[in-house]
Design a protein around this motif. Structure first.
Motif, PDB file in Angstrom:
ATOM      1  N   PHE A 152       0.830  -1.205   0.000  1.00 16.15           N
ATOM      2  CA  PHE A 152       0.000   0.000   0.000  1.00 16.15           C
ATOM      3  C   PHE A 152       0.867   1.258   0.000  1.00 16.15           C
ATOM      4  N   THR A 153       1.866   1.285   0.870  1.00 14.78           N
ATOM      5  CA  THR A 153       2.759   2.447   0.951  1.00 14.78           C
ATOM      6  C   THR A 153       3.520   2.650  -0.345  1.00 14.78           C
ATOM      7  N   GLN A 154       4.002   1.562  -0.914  1.00 15.47           N
ATOM      8  CA  GLN A 154       4.760   1.669  -2.166  1.00 15.47           C
ATOM      9  C   GLN A 154       3.880   2.210  -3.291  1.00 15.47           C
ATOM     10  N   GLY A 155       2.632   1.744  -3.352  1.00 14.44           N
ATOM     11  CA  GLY A 155       1.731   2.237  -4.385  1.00 14.44           C
ATOM     12  C   GLY A 155       1.459   3.716  -4.241  1.00 14.44           C
ATOM     13  N   PHE A 156       1.244   4.163  -3.013  1.00  8.46           N
ATOM     14  CA  PHE A 156       0.963   5.578  -2.773  1.00  8.46           C
ATOM     15  C   PHE A 156       2.178   6.447  -3.069  1.00  8.46           C
ATOM     16  N   VAL A 157       3.330   6.073  -2.528  1.00  7.29           N
ATOM     17  CA  VAL A 157       4.534   6.897  -2.683  1.00  7.29           C
ATOM     18  C   VAL A 157       4.957   6.974  -4.149  1.00  7.29           C
ATOM     19  N   SER A 158       4.941   5.844  -4.852  1.00  6.24           N
ATOM     20  CA  SER A 158       5.368   5.857  -6.251  1.00  6.24           C
ATOM     21  C   SER A 158       4.435   6.693  -7.116  1.00  6.24           C
ATOM     22  N   THR A 159       3.152   6.766  -6.757  1.00  3.69           N
ATOM     23  CA  THR A 159       2.204   7.596  -7.508  1.00  3.69           C
ATOM     24  C   THR A 159       2.418   9.074  -7.221  1.00  3.69           C
ATOM     25  N   VAL A 160       2.545   9.411  -5.953  1.00  2.00           N
ATOM     26  CA  VAL A 160       2.712  10.817  -5.568  1.00  2.00           C
ATOM     27  C   VAL A 160       4.033  11.379  -6.078  1.00  2.00           C
ATOM     28  N   LEU A 161       5.082  10.553  -6.090  1.00  3.98           N
ATOM     29  CA  LEU A 161       6.401  11.030  -6.511  1.00  3.98           C
ATOM     30  C   LEU A 161       6.638  10.864  -8.008  1.00  3.98           C
ATOM     31  N   ASN A 162       5.567  10.713  -8.764  1.00  7.29           N
ATOM     32  CA  ASN A 162       5.696  10.613 -10.220  1.00  7.29           C
ATOM     33  C   ASN A 162       5.187  11.908 -10.844  1.00  7.29           C
ATOM     34  N   PRO A 163       6.055  12.902 -11.050  1.00  9.05           N
ATOM     35  CA  PRO A 163       5.594  14.188 -11.583  1.00  9.05           C
ATOM     36  C   PRO A 163       5.102  14.106 -13.021  1.00  9.05           C
ATOM     37  N   LYS A 164       5.374  12.985 -13.699  1.00 11.24           N
ATOM     38  CA  LYS A 164       4.860  12.847 -15.061  1.00 11.24           C
ATOM     39  C   LYS A 164       3.340  12.850 -15.062  1.00 11.24           C
ATOM     40  N   LEU A 165       2.737  12.313 -14.000  1.00 13.52           N
ATOM     41  CA  LEU A 165       1.280  12.369 -13.886  1.00 13.52           C
ATOM     42  C   LEU A 165       0.806  13.808 -13.765  1.00 13.52           C
ATOM     43  N   ALA A 166       1.471  14.557 -12.889  1.00 12.56           N
ATOM     44  CA  ALA A 166       1.086  15.963 -12.718  1.00 12.56           C
ATOM     45  C   ALA A 166       1.259  16.736 -14.015  1.00 12.56           C
ATOM     46  N   MET A 167       2.339  16.473 -14.736  1.00 14.03           N
ATOM     47  CA  MET A 167       2.576  17.180 -15.989  1.00 14.03           C
ATOM     48  C   MET A 167       1.520  16.814 -17.031  1.00 14.03           C
ATOM     49  N   PHE A 168       1.097  15.546 -17.022  1.00  9.14           N
ATOM     50  CA  PHE A 168       0.033  15.143 -17.944  1.00  9.14           C
ATOM     51  C   PHE A 168      -1.253  15.890 -17.635  1.00  9.14           C
ATOM     52  N   PHE A 169      -1.616  15.931 -16.351  1.00 14.54           N
ATOM     53  CA  PHE A 169      -2.843  16.613 -15.968  1.00 14.54           C
ATOM     54  C   PHE A 169      -2.757  18.114 -16.270  1.00 14.54           C
ATOM     55  N   LEU A 170      -1.598  18.711 -16.017  1.00 15.87           N
ATOM     56  CA  LEU A 170      -1.425  20.137 -16.282  1.00 15.87           C
ATOM     57  C   LEU A 170      -1.553  20.449 -17.772  1.00 15.87           C
ATOM     58  N   ALA A 171      -1.021  19.551 -18.599  1.00 16.60           N
ATOM     59  CA  ALA A 171      -1.049  19.794 -20.042  1.00 16.60           C
ATOM     60  C   ALA A 171      -2.404  19.479 -20.654  1.00 16.60           C
ATOM     61  N   ALA A 172      -3.082  18.436 -20.154  1.00 18.30           N
ATOM     62  CA  ALA A 172      -4.295  17.960 -20.809  1.00 18.30           C
ATOM     63  C   ALA A 172      -5.577  18.562 -20.255  1.00 18.30           C
ATOM     64  N   LEU A 173      -5.666  18.746 -18.936  1.00 18.70           N
ATOM     65  CA  LEU A 173      -6.926  19.191 -18.342  1.00 18.70           C
ATOM     66  C   LEU A 173      -7.436  20.524 -18.888  1.00 18.70           C
ATOM     67  N   PRO A 174      -6.576  21.551 -19.050  1.00 16.18           N
ATOM     68  CA  PRO A 174      -7.094  22.833 -19.558  1.00 16.18           C
ATOM     69  C   PRO A 174      -7.774  22.721 -20.914  1.00 16.18           C
ATOM     70  N   GLN A 175      -7.386  21.729 -21.707  1.00 13.77           N
ATOM     71  CA  GLN A 175      -7.991  21.563 -23.024  1.00 13.77           C
ATOM     72  C   GLN A 175      -9.395  20.972 -22.937  1.00 13.77           C
ATOM     73  N   PHE A 176      -9.751  20.440 -21.765  1.00 11.37           N
ATOM     74  CA  PHE A 176     -11.053  19.804 -21.596  1.00 11.37           C
ATOM     75  C   PHE A 176     -11.971  20.567 -20.643  1.00 11.37           C
ATOM     76  N   VAL A 177     -11.412  21.295 -19.691  1.00 11.63           N
ATOM     77  CA  VAL A 177     -12.247  21.965 -18.688  1.00 11.63           C
ATOM     78  C   VAL A 177     -12.202  23.485 -18.783  1.00 11.63           C
ATOM     79  N   GLY A 178     -11.249  24.043 -19.527  1.00 11.89           N
ATOM     80  CA  GLY A 178     -11.167  25.487 -19.649  1.00 11.89           C
ATOM     81  C   GLY A 178     -10.651  26.129 -18.369  1.00 11.89           C
ATOM     82  N   THR A 179     -11.029  27.384 -18.151  1.00  7.95           N
ATOM     83  CA  THR A 179     -10.519  28.139 -17.002  1.00  7.95           C
ATOM     84  C   THR A 179     -11.642  28.779 -16.193  1.00  7.95           C
TER      85      THR A 179
END
Length: 208
Positions: free
Chosen positions: A114-141
């Motif tokens: 459980f800890t490994q799954g949580f830590v590896s997800t939180v410490l993966n900035p590629k996810l954050a970069m994906f959301f930052l790049a993709a979300l504005p194109q779908f939800v606007g501002t």
């Protein structure tokens, strides 16, 4: 306002992200093959909690801070790469040099699945970069953008849950068939190489 067309387009994009091999795939497969469905579900639970973390960041408007604050992305990236590399080398060491008296190598990874799954997800900035790049194109501002973003991130992790459960079942069955010491040692060695490769790929990730 999210339209049906927007939701379908995002779901297709999310499915591609989920199916792309990453730390979550290796963790779920590794723990399920070695320790069964209970360990696999624990890893999935940690991954889902990591997804809830990103949903909270989006809802409170903090997700963009990762991109806005100089050096923060680099710091998270370095820590995440080190963590994945440590997981990989630990698995490789366990596969190559099992402890005396062991008939099978153990998944010697610090912390629970459980800890490994949580830590590896939180410490993966590629996810954050994906959301930052993709979300504005779908939800606007607009004022509802954070809540819509949370919904879309939730879709990603609903699909991820379905995929991880299917992967867990397959890996558990394969692990039972490959329960011999040598076969499991080769498997854990391959998983270790995969983690090290992901660490290298993450280290080379650039900010958006």
């Amino acid at each position: 306002m999210l339209t049906l067309q927007t939701l379908l387009a995002w779901t297709a994009l999310a499915a591609g992200l989920v199916l792309l091999p990453g730390p979550d795939t290796l963790l779920v497969a590794g723990h399920s093959a070695r320790s069964g469905t209970k360990a696999g579900m624990q890893a999935i639970g940690g991954i889902l909690l990591g997804g809830a973390f990103y949903m909270a960041l989006c809802g409170f408007g903090f997700l963009s801070v990762l991109n806005a604050v100089p050096g923060l992305f680099l710091s998270v990236k370095i820590v995440g790469a080190i963590y994945l590399a440590w997981l990989g080398f630990t698995m490789l060491r366990g596969a190559l040099r099992p402890s005396a008296g062991e008939t099978q190598p153990r998944m010697r990874l610090g912390g629970s699945p459980f800890t490994q799954g949580f830590v590896s997800t939180v410490l993966n900035p590629k996810l954050a970069m994906f959301f930052l790049a993709a979300l504005p194109q779908f939800v606007g501002t607009g004022p509802d953008a954070p809540w819509q973003g949370m919904l879309l991130i939730g879709i990603v992790y609903v699909l991820g849950f379905v995929w991880c459960v299917a992967l867990m079942l397959v890996a558990t069955r394969a692990g039972r068939r490959a329960s011999q010491s040598r076969a499991m040692r080769w498997f854990e060695g391959a998983m270790g190489v995969g983690f090290v490769g992901l660490a290298g790929r993450l280290a080379l990730t650039r900010n958006v």
